[in-house]
Scaffold this motif. Structure first.
Motif, PDB file in Angstrom:
ATOM      1  N   SER A 154       0.828  -1.210   0.000  1.00 20.64           N
ATOM      2  CA  SER A 154       0.000   0.000   0.000  1.00 20.64           C
ATOM      3  C   SER A 154       0.860   1.257   0.000  1.00 20.64           C
ATOM      4  CB  SER A 154      -0.932  -0.006   1.214  1.00 20.64           C
ATOM      5  OG  SER A 154      -0.179  -0.068   2.416  1.00 20.64           O
ATOM      6  N   TYR A 155       1.998   1.227   0.724  1.00 21.98           N
ATOM      7  CA  TYR A 155       2.881   2.397   0.765  1.00 21.98           C
ATOM      8  C   TYR A 155       3.424   2.695  -0.628  1.00 21.98           C
ATOM      9  CZ  TYR A 155       7.038   5.225   1.505  1.00 21.98           C
ATOM     10  OH  TYR A 155       7.989   6.209   1.410  1.00 21.98           O
ATOM     11  N   PHE A 156       3.900   1.681  -1.323  1.00 18.51           N
ATOM     12  CA  PHE A 156       4.467   1.897  -2.650  1.00 18.51           C
ATOM     13  C   PHE A 156       3.390   2.322  -3.645  1.00 18.51           C
ATOM     14  CE2 PHE A 156       7.758  -0.707  -0.679  1.00 18.51           C
ATOM     15  CZ  PHE A 156       8.904  -0.056  -1.101  1.00 18.51           C
ATOM     16  N   ASP A 157       2.197   1.781  -3.514  1.00 16.89           N
ATOM     17  CA  ASP A 157       1.103   2.193  -4.404  1.00 16.89           C
ATOM     18  C   ASP A 157       0.750   3.665  -4.182  1.00 16.89           C
ATOM     19  OD1 ASP A 157       1.027  -0.326  -5.443  1.00 16.89           O
ATOM     20  OD2 ASP A 157      -0.659  -1.007  -4.207  1.00 16.89           O
ATOM     21  N   GLN A 158       0.704   4.095  -2.922  1.00 13.30           N
ATOM     22  CA  GLN A 158       0.369   5.485  -2.614  1.00 13.30           C
ATOM     23  C   GLN A 158       1.431   6.452  -3.128  1.00 13.30           C
ATOM     24  OE1 GLN A 158      -0.205   5.614   1.631  1.00 13.30           O
ATOM     25  NE2 GLN A 158      -1.983   4.245   1.566  1.00 13.30           N
ATOM     26  N   ASN A 159       2.677   6.002  -3.168  1.00 17.84           N
ATOM     27  CA  ASN A 159       3.765   6.867  -3.628  1.00 17.84           C
ATOM     28  C   ASN A 159       4.104   6.650  -5.105  1.00 17.84           C
ATOM     29  OD1 ASN A 159       5.191   8.369  -1.149  1.00 17.84           O
ATOM     30  ND2 ASN A 159       4.403   6.386  -0.450  1.00 17.84           N
ATOM     31  N   ASN A 160       3.217   5.940  -5.810  1.00 19.73           N
ATOM     32  CA  ASN A 160       3.380   5.712  -7.255  1.00 19.73           C
ATOM     33  C   ASN A 160       4.718   5.060  -7.593  1.00 19.73           C
ATOM     34  OD1 ASN A 160       0.859   6.923  -7.900  1.00 19.73           O
ATOM     35  ND2 ASN A 160       1.789   8.948  -7.686  1.00 19.73           N
ATOM     36  N   ILE A 161       5.107   4.096  -6.779  1.00 23.00           N
ATOM     37  CA  ILE A 161       6.347   3.352  -7.016  1.00 23.00           C
ATOM     38  C   ILE A 161       5.976   1.950  -7.494  1.00 23.00           C
ATOM     39  CG2 ILE A 161       8.456   2.422  -5.998  1.00 23.00           C
ATOM     40  CD1 ILE A 161       8.314   4.662  -3.930  1.00 23.00           C
ATOM     41  N   ASP A 162       6.466   1.585  -8.653  1.00 21.41           N
ATOM     42  CA  ASP A 162       6.212   0.250  -9.207  1.00 21.41           C
ATOM     43  C   ASP A 162       7.209  -0.715  -8.566  1.00 21.41           C
ATOM     44  OD1 ASP A 162       5.736  -2.019 -10.634  1.00 21.41           O
ATOM     45  OD2 ASP A 162       5.723  -1.048 -12.597  1.00 21.41           O
ATOM     46  N   LEU A 163       6.799  -1.339  -7.470  1.00 19.55           N
ATOM     47  CA  LEU A 163       7.710  -2.194  -6.710  1.00 19.55           C
ATOM     48  C   LEU A 163       8.221  -3.381  -7.528  1.00 19.55           C
ATOM     49  CD1 LEU A 163       9.138  -2.852  -4.072  1.00 19.55           C
ATOM     50  CD2 LEU A 163       7.060  -4.006  -3.288  1.00 19.55           C
ATOM     51  N   PRO A 164       7.358  -4.122  -8.275  1.00 19.44           N
ATOM     52  CA  PRO A 164       7.890  -5.230  -9.087  1.00 19.44           C
ATOM     53  C   PRO A 164       8.937  -4.774 -10.102  1.00 19.44           C
ATOM     54  CG  PRO A 164       5.507  -5.402  -8.891  1.00 19.44           C
ATOM     55  CD  PRO A 164       5.885  -4.083  -8.315  1.00 19.44           C
ATOM     56  N   ALA A 165       8.697  -3.598 -10.723  1.00 19.64           N
ATOM     57  CA  ALA A 165       9.667  -3.092 -11.703  1.00 19.64           C
ATOM     58  C   ALA A 165      10.968  -2.686 -11.022  1.00 19.64           C
ATOM     59  CB  ALA A 165       9.080  -1.902 -12.458  1.00 19.64           C
ATOM     60  N   LEU A 166      10.867  -2.082  -9.837  1.00 17.39           N
ATOM     61  CA  LEU A 166      12.063  -1.693  -9.086  1.00 17.39           C
ATOM     62  C   LEU A 166      12.862  -2.923  -8.696  1.00 17.39           C
ATOM     63  CD1 LEU A 166      13.768   0.436  -7.599  1.00 17.39           C
ATOM     64  CD2 LEU A 166      12.213   0.184  -5.642  1.00 17.39           C
ATOM     65  N   ARG A 167      12.186  -3.933  -8.193  1.00 18.74           N
ATOM     66  CA  ARG A 167      12.865  -5.179  -7.820  1.00 18.74           C
ATOM     67  C   ARG A 167      13.533  -5.811  -9.041  1.00 18.74           C
ATOM     68  NH1 ARG A 167      11.057 -10.367  -8.759  1.00 18.74           N
ATOM     69  NH2 ARG A 167      12.066 -11.993  -7.512  1.00 18.74           N
ATOM     70  N   HIS A 168      12.804  -5.867 -10.145  1.00 13.85           N
ATOM     71  CA  HIS A 168      13.335  -6.463 -11.369  1.00 13.85           C
ATOM     72  C   HIS A 168      14.602  -5.743 -11.808  1.00 13.85           C
ATOM     73  CE1 HIS A 168      13.707  -6.895 -15.753  1.00 13.85           C
ATOM     74  NE2 HIS A 168      13.147  -8.073 -15.603  1.00 13.85           N
ATOM     75  N   SER A 169      14.570  -4.399 -11.788  1.00 14.65           N
ATOM     76  CA  SER A 169      15.717  -3.602 -12.224  1.00 14.65           C
ATOM     77  C   SER A 169      16.936  -3.847 -11.338  1.00 14.65           C
ATOM     78  CB  SER A 169      15.337  -2.120 -12.206  1.00 14.65           C
ATOM     79  OG  SER A 169      16.463  -1.312 -12.454  1.00 14.65           O
ATOM     80  N   MET A 170      16.729  -3.879 -10.024  1.00 11.47           N
ATOM     81  CA  MET A 170      17.857  -4.026  -9.103  1.00 11.47           C
ATOM     82  C   MET A 170      18.457  -5.423  -9.174  1.00 11.47           C
ATOM     83  SD  MET A 170      16.571  -1.759  -5.857  1.00 11.47           S
ATOM     84  CE  MET A 170      18.197  -1.722  -5.154  1.00 11.47           C
ATOM     85  N   ILE A 171      17.602  -6.436  -9.268  1.00  4.29           N
ATOM     86  CA  ILE A 171      18.104  -7.812  -9.380  1.00  4.29           C
ATOM     87  C   ILE A 171      18.864  -7.984 -10.693  1.00  4.29           C
ATOM     88  CG2 ILE A 171      17.400 -10.215  -9.673  1.00  4.29           C
ATOM     89  CD1 ILE A 171      15.227  -9.766  -7.642  1.00  4.29           C
ATOM     90  N   TYR A 172      18.341  -7.362 -11.745  1.00  7.33           N
ATOM     91  CA  TYR A 172      19.000  -7.454 -13.060  1.00  7.33           C
ATOM     92  C   TYR A 172      20.394  -6.837 -13.008  1.00  7.33           C
ATOM     93  CZ  TYR A 172      19.877  -6.728 -18.027  1.00  7.33           C
ATOM     94  OH  TYR A 172      20.446  -6.728 -19.268  1.00  7.33           O
ATOM     95  N   GLU A 173      20.503  -5.644 -12.419  1.00  4.07           N
ATOM     96  CA  GLU A 173      21.792  -4.960 -12.342  1.00  4.07           C
ATOM     97  C   GLU A 173      22.778  -5.737 -11.460  1.00  4.07           C
ATOM     98  OE1 GLU A 173      22.908  -2.395 -13.953  1.00  4.07           O
ATOM     99  OE2 GLU A 173      21.027  -2.067 -15.023  1.00  4.07           O
ATOM    100  N   TYR A 174      22.278  -6.241 -10.343  1.00  2.00           N
ATOM    101  CA  TYR A 174      23.151  -6.983  -9.423  1.00  2.00           C
ATOM    102  C   TYR A 174      23.605  -8.297 -10.060  1.00  2.00           C
ATOM    103  CZ  TYR A 174      24.667  -9.367  -5.154  1.00  2.00           C
ATOM    104  OH  TYR A 174      25.392 -10.040  -4.211  1.00  2.00           O
ATOM    105  N   GLY A 175      22.679  -9.000 -10.710  1.00  2.00           N
ATOM    106  CA  GLY A 175      23.045 -10.250 -11.381  1.00  2.00           C
ATOM    107  C   GLY A 175      24.035 -10.022 -12.508  1.00  2.00           C
ATOM    108  N   SER A 176      23.861  -8.935 -13.251  1.00  2.00           N
ATOM    109  CA  SER A 176      24.792  -8.620 -14.341  1.00  2.00           C
ATOM    110  C   SER A 176      26.178  -8.318 -13.796  1.00  2.00           C
ATOM    111  CB  SER A 176      24.274  -7.417 -15.140  1.00  2.00           C
ATOM    112  OG  SER A 176      23.017  -7.710 -15.725  1.00  2.00           O
ATOM    113  N   TYR A 177      26.221  -7.618 -12.651  1.00  2.00           N
ATOM    114  CA  TYR A 177      27.515  -7.335 -12.024  1.00  2.00           C
ATOM    115  C   TYR A 177      28.229  -8.640 -11.647  1.00  2.00           C
ATOM    116  CZ  TYR A 177      30.525  -6.921  -7.952  1.00  2.00           C
ATOM    117  OH  TYR A 177      31.552  -7.092  -7.057  1.00  2.00           O
ATOM    118  N   LEU A 178      27.497  -9.554 -11.037  1.00  2.00           N
ATOM    119  CA  LEU A 178      28.111 -10.823 -10.626  1.00  2.00           C
ATOM    120  C   LEU A 178      28.583 -11.627 -11.838  1.00  2.00           C
ATOM    121  CD1 LEU A 178      25.681 -12.008  -7.787  1.00  2.00           C
ATOM    122  CD2 LEU A 178      27.939 -10.997  -7.521  1.00  2.00           C
ATOM    123  N   MET A 179      27.818 -11.577 -12.923  1.00  2.00           N
ATOM    124  CA  MET A 179      28.188 -12.335 -14.118  1.00  2.00           C
ATOM    125  C   MET A 179      29.505 -11.832 -14.722  1.00  2.00           C
ATOM    126  SD  MET A 179      26.200 -14.859 -15.190  1.00  2.00           S
ATOM    127  CE  MET A 179      26.313 -14.885 -16.974  1.00  2.00           C
TER     128      MET A 179
END
Length: 668
Positions: free
Chosen positions: A390-415
């Motif tokens: 509810s907090y992220f929805d109220q602040n117009n933050i797309d939590l799934p997209a944010l998670r996807h972006s951060m995991i992608y960047e972190y995984g790419s760094y490790l690779m």
């Protein structure tokens, strides 16, 4: 490095100095930048070489960001966190709150274990003599200490979701301010002599402000004056202090606590402790006296150090939403009393958590020098537990997209990091199509150190249907084996790569080597090619010729003759191998007992005139008659021209014998 400053550097070689230390850079795989000297050119610059062009070599420097995880001690954090991350993905969004709390504690346990290892490594003689490594370990301790502290507070406020937060905050503060408790342990071991120590009362004050009531009572009981009325009264006050227990009626607890608090203030005001000023100041802290707490604030290093203890003595039933106001007031009070103390990043982030400003907290968390380890795993946990949706929805933050972006960047760094690519794949697997594409791009760029590692990479690619990656790795291994003169291995990997050109090149080398030396390379590999020979026409020829070679060695001349004629008729014989193939037919043609029939003999003669002779003529006309590298040769003869007549003569003799035998009627 300051938040507003940027490092400046120069290459410093002769060419760069001559160009005014200007440089250019290109991004290369592995999160690196290739830097080299560069002469600035504008629209008005003259398009001509400089006077010193070609005098100095162009040096290329590979710049790569240094990370904490370059330190071997820290790599265990990545592996252990990866296992916890995988467990959380299996739990998904259907787990209970207790399971999410366990996951959070597992992450914190990993960090605490890492901090212990760092402290031990820092004390080793090797590190003490290496200033650069000592500084790296010190930086890592600061970063992971902050990560554990912030994660712990986040767990208390947002994952556990307790109605009352003071008991948990006390544990949090004690762990992150252990100096007073460590010194108290030493004092307890001293017995009655502890009260004579210079820092006795300062340690007791610190313990009270941290909410360590039991240890405070233990130290007071060891005081030489413990038998006096004032000390007994202080012991009674501390012992009778109400402590809220889960499930206890809140209103009843408030009544008991108010009575205890009023009674404590009354005893202090009555002068009961006037003869012992240090003890009186101590009990004034317990009673929440602002003047005494202000003195304590002036001694604190961080604004949050004594906040939980203050809440214990002034608002023990503080709820999460009330903490926001209490923390803001406490921070303002701390800033007024400590104007010379600037807020560090950790203080700001603690304030953001208590103020429920998660948007800014996540932004600042990504600035920690941990290659987004902390922010990535925390966001993933937030996404799965779902308590802040509810907090992220109220602040117009797309939590799934944010998670996807951060995991992608972190995984790419490790690779793209040394020895950590296996961990990176697990993260990129969570990113669906983008992760799959990243794996397809990054997997072939991993440095292959052994065939065992290559086999592991191939299996990973095959599991994900990345046939192009599998083939690329096989090509690399084939070329490496070829360079190392392991030709059987080179042929095997070339076949697995399914690259027609590569298979043809390796087969060509084996055939050319045989025609020059008479030695067949890697016979075991060729013998076991089987149905895979159809990867390339040249490999088909090599396999069939090897079969002929084996028949001939085993003196199965009829089978060898039949296969030889088939090879001649197959139209897949390479130009350079015609001399060898036709020379192989000579012993069979000269056999007294004909092994090749008349029709096949005519075919051989036809191939001599229509295939071998034109090839020789073309090479002679192109390179000259005596060009040693292009005129075809075989290890059995010095010059192919000399063998032509012998081949023609052998064909004529065998044809005569074959015609006589074939046209002679058997005697009845």
């Amino acid at each position: 490095m300051s938040e507003s400053g940027v490092f400046a550097f120069e290459l410093g070689d002769e060419l760069a100095t001559r160009c005014g230390n200007t440089l250019t850079g290109v991004f290369v795989p592995g999160s690196r930048i290739a830097l080299s000297a560069y002469r600035h050119v504008t629209h008005s610059s003259r398009d001509a070489p400089t006077e010193t062009a070609g005098q100095d070599p162009v040096l290329i420097y590979m710049a790569q960001e240094a990370t904490l995880f370059d330190e071997p001690v820290l790599r265990s954090v990545l592996a252990e966190a990866n296992a916890t991350f995988a467990t959380l993905q299996q739990l998904g969004s259907r787990a209970t709150r207790a399971e999410y709390v366990n996951i959070s504690r597992a992450y914190r346990s990993i960090v605490r274990s890492c901090l212990e290892k760092l402290e031990q490594a820092k004390k080793s003689p090797e590190v003490q003599t290496d200033e650069a490594r000592l500084q790296r370990l010190s930086d890592a301790i600061v970063v992971f200490y902050a990560a554990e502290c912030l994660w712990h507070l986040f767990e208390i406020l947002y994952i556990q979701s307790n109605q009352l937060v003071v008991p948990q905050l006390l544990d949090w503060a004690r762990f992150h301010s252990p100096q007073a408790e460590d010194r108290a342990t030493d004092l307890l071991l001293m017995g009655e002599e502890a009260s004579e120590s210079d820092d006795y009362w300062s340690i007791v004050r610190s313990l009270v402000m941290l909410g360590e009531i039991d240890i405070t009572r233990a130290l007071l009981s060891q005081n030489r004056k413990a038998g006096q009325t004032s000390f007994k009264a202080a012991e009674h006050i501390l012992k009778s202090m109400p402590v809220y227990q889960e499930g206890y009626a809140l209103q009843k607890f408030h009544s008991q606590w108010e009575f205890w608090h009023v009674d404590t203030e009354r005893k202090i005001q009555s002068g009961l402790f006037a003869t012992e000023p240090e003890l009186e100041q101590l009990l004034q802290l317990v009673a929440g006296d602002n003047e005494q707490w202000d003195d304590g604030i002036k001694e604190s290093q961080d604004f949050f150090e004594y906040l939980p203890g203050y809440l214990l003595f002034t608002k023990p039933t503080c709820k999460p939403f009330e903490l926001k106001i209490a923390a803001a007031n406490w921070l303002n009070r701390w800033c007024l009393l400590r104007p010379e103390k600037k807020q560090c990043a950790m203080n700001r982030m603690v304030s953001q958590l208590m103020d429920h400003d998660l948007k800014i907290f996540i932004y600042d968390a990504q600035k920690l020098n941990d290659t987004h380890w902390f922010s990535t795993h925390l966001i993933d946990l937030i996404h799965h537990c779902g308590q802040l949706k509810s907090y992220f929805d109220q602040n117009n933050i797309d939590l799934p997209a944010l998670r996807h972006s951060m995991i992608y960047e972190y995984g790419s760094y490790l690779m793209t990091s040394h020895n950590m690519w296996q961990l990176g794949i697990d993260y990129l697997d969570c990113c669906k199509q983008e992760g799959q594409a990243a794996i397809e791009l990054l997997l072939p760029r991993i440095t292959l150190r052994s065939e065992r590692q290559a086999t592991k990479l191939i299996n990973l690619a095959r599991q994900r249907g990345l046939t192009s990656v599998e083939r690329e790795i096989c090509k690399v291994l084939s070329k490496r084996s070829y360079d190392n003169e392991r030709y059987g291995n080179a042929l095997e990997w070339a076949i697995r790569s399914k690259d027609v050109l590569l298979v043809t090149a390796v087969a060509d080398f084996i055939l050319k080597h045989y025609s020059k030396t008479g030695c067949m390379l890697c016979p075991d590999t060729i013998a076991n090619v089987g149905g895979r020979m159809f990867a390339s026409p040249r490999l088909v020829f090599l396999s069939k010729y090897f079969e002929f070679y084996e028949f001939y060695r085993n003196r199965d001349f009829l089978s060898a003759s039949e296969l030889l004629v088939n090879l001649l008729e197959s139209k897949i014989t390479p130009d350079y191998f015609w001399p060898s193939l036709l020379i192989d037919s000579m012993p069979l043609l000269e056999s007294k007992d004909p092994k090749i029939f008349a029709k096949e003999t005519v075919a051989i003669l036809h191939h001599i005139e229509t295939d071998l002779v034109p090839i020789i003529e073309r090479n002679v006309s192109k390179y000259g008659k005596h060009h040693s590298e292009t005129v075809f040769k075989d290890y059995r003869v010095e010059n192919v021209d000399e063998i032509l007549n012998l081949l023609r003569l052998a064909c004529a003799r065998n044809l005569a014998r074959a015609l006589i035998i074939e046209n002679t009627m058997p005697v009845v």
